[in-house]
Design a protein around this motif. Sequence first.
Motif, PDB file in Angstrom:
ATOM      1  N   SER A   1      74.610  -3.108  -4.234  1.00 49.24           N
ATOM      2  CA  SER A   1      74.547  -4.434  -3.612  1.00 49.24           C
ATOM      3  C   SER A   1      74.144  -5.504  -4.628  1.00 49.24           C
ATOM      4  O   SER A   1      74.632  -6.635  -4.572  1.00 49.24           O
ATOM      5  CB  SER A   1      73.555  -4.418  -2.448  1.00 49.24           C
ATOM      6  OG  SER A   1      73.985  -3.542  -1.417  1.00 49.24           O
TER       7      SER A   1
ATOM      8  N   GLN B   1      84.732  -6.236  -3.058  1.00 48.83           N
ATOM      9  CA  GLN B   1      83.394  -5.835  -2.604  1.00 48.83           C
ATOM     10  C   GLN B   1      83.401  -4.433  -2.016  1.00 48.83           C
ATOM     11  O   GLN B   1      82.368  -3.759  -1.999  1.00 48.83           O
ATOM     12  CB  GLN B   1      82.914  -6.764  -1.487  1.00 48.83           C
ATOM     13  CG  GLN B   1      82.335  -8.087  -1.896  1.00 48.83           C
ATOM     14  CD  GLN B   1      81.878  -8.838  -0.667  1.00 48.83           C
ATOM     15  OE1 GLN B   1      82.576  -9.726  -0.190  1.00 48.83           O
ATOM     16  NE2 GLN B   1      80.740  -8.448  -0.124  1.00 48.83           N
TER      17      GLN B   1
ATOM     18  N   SER C   1      77.183  -6.298  -6.719  1.00 48.44           N
ATOM     19  CA  SER C   1      78.088  -7.114  -5.913  1.00 48.44           C
ATOM     20  C   SER C   1      77.598  -8.560  -5.840  1.00 48.44           C
ATOM     21  O   SER C   1      78.391  -9.502  -5.936  1.00 48.44           O
ATOM     22  CB  SER C   1      78.199  -6.533  -4.502  1.00 48.44           C
ATOM     23  OG  SER C   1      79.031  -7.338  -3.688  1.00 48.44           O
TER      24      SER C   1
ATOM     25  N   ALA D   1      78.997  -1.824 -12.616  1.00 50.33           N
ATOM     26  CA  ALA D   1      79.549  -1.552 -11.292  1.00 50.33           C
ATOM     27  C   ALA D   1      80.646  -0.498 -11.366  1.00 50.33           C
ATOM     28  O   ALA D   1      80.704   0.419 -10.536  1.00 50.33           O
ATOM     29  CB  ALA D   1      80.094  -2.845 -10.674  1.00 50.33           C
TER      30      ALA D   1
ATOM     31  N   LEU E   1      81.833  -1.446  -3.658  1.00 55.80           N
ATOM     32  CA  LEU E   1      80.410  -1.623  -3.940  1.00 55.80           C
ATOM     33  C   LEU E   1      79.584  -1.731  -2.667  1.00 55.80           C
ATOM     34  O   LEU E   1      78.774  -0.854  -2.360  1.00 55.80           O
ATOM     35  CB  LEU E   1      80.202  -2.878  -4.801  1.00 55.80           C
ATOM     36  CG  LEU E   1      80.947  -2.928  -6.133  1.00 55.80           C
ATOM     37  CD1 LEU E   1      80.706  -4.261  -6.816  1.00 55.80           C
ATOM     38  CD2 LEU E   1      80.502  -1.787  -7.035  1.00 55.80           C
ATOM     39  N   ASP E   2      79.746  -2.828  -1.935  1.00 51.93           N
ATOM     40  CA  ASP E   2      78.918  -3.106  -0.761  1.00 51.93           C
ATOM     41  C   ASP E   2      79.155  -2.144   0.392  1.00 51.93           C
ATOM     42  O   ASP E   2      78.278  -1.956   1.236  1.00 51.93           O
ATOM     43  CB  ASP E   2      79.178  -4.536  -0.258  1.00 51.93           C
ATOM     44  CG  ASP E   2      78.414  -5.568  -1.076  1.00 51.93           C
ATOM     45  OD1 ASP E   2      77.299  -5.244  -1.522  1.00 51.93           O
ATOM     46  OD2 ASP E   2      78.932  -6.670  -1.271  1.00 51.93           O
TER      47      ASP E   2
ATOM     48  N   GLU F   1      79.943  -6.152 -14.161  1.00 52.27           N
ATOM     49  CA  GLU F   1      81.223  -5.522 -13.858  1.00 52.27           C
ATOM     50  C   GLU F   1      81.325  -4.142 -14.490  1.00 52.27           C
ATOM     51  O   GLU F   1      81.811  -3.182 -13.869  1.00 52.27           O
ATOM     52  CB  GLU F   1      82.366  -6.420 -14.326  1.00 52.27           C
ATOM     53  CG  GLU F   1      82.439  -7.741 -13.562  1.00 52.27           C
ATOM     54  CD  GLU F   1      83.441  -8.701 -14.166  1.00 52.27           C
ATOM     55  OE1 GLU F   1      83.997  -8.379 -15.249  1.00 52.27           O
ATOM     56  OE2 GLU F   1      83.671  -9.768 -13.569  1.00 52.27           O
TER      57      GLU F   1
END
Length: 203
Positions: free
Chosen positions: A143, A102, A146, A8, A105-106, A5
């Motif tokens: 990814s 998500q 995530s 990210a 991120l994704d 986390e």
Amino acid sequence: MKLAEVLAIIFTVIVFVFSIIKLKGFKLSVKSIVRIGLVAAITMVLYMIKLVPFPQGGGCSLLSILPIMMLSVMFGMEEGIICAVIVALIKIVIQPPYYPLQIPLDYFGSMIAVAFVPLFGVENKFKIILGAVFASIISILFSVFSGVIFFGQFAPKGTNVWVYSIGYNVLGYGVEALLSIVVLSILPLIHIKEAIKRGEIKR
């Protein structure tokens, strides 16, 4: 807060801030809008062609990140970033995320990073490939983060979530990125770019 986390958040902030700085003062022209729209459409078509589909929507698509890489090299990182944002928005609509968090991120982070190919310059093939490798790694890392944060429950029993997420994304998206880099290295982008500057090829 878990390591994934924290990483990210750091990666997302850096990529988003860098992108905003790059886009500051950038003005769209009619030609750039047409290019961005065309590349976004091609990207989505290729994205929908899954060579190797994985569970939870992942897998290896047909070089779907290559058009954005080419756009960034040929016409600038700014156009690539805008195109990546548009593609991310379209993906949210046609393939909604399992979890809202998500999205940075994704979707946005992973796609925007693809546009960073010209980061080290586009004067020669080495710089282009170096940039493509760097951009692909950053994109894949989004990814991976995530996967660790949101999809750890899908990891086989006894498998570390980091190992699972890295394996899942490298064997799917990572293969696509590698193939895109190989194709990018073969294309005569420098000669095409020089021809455009000389006016031999219309933008």
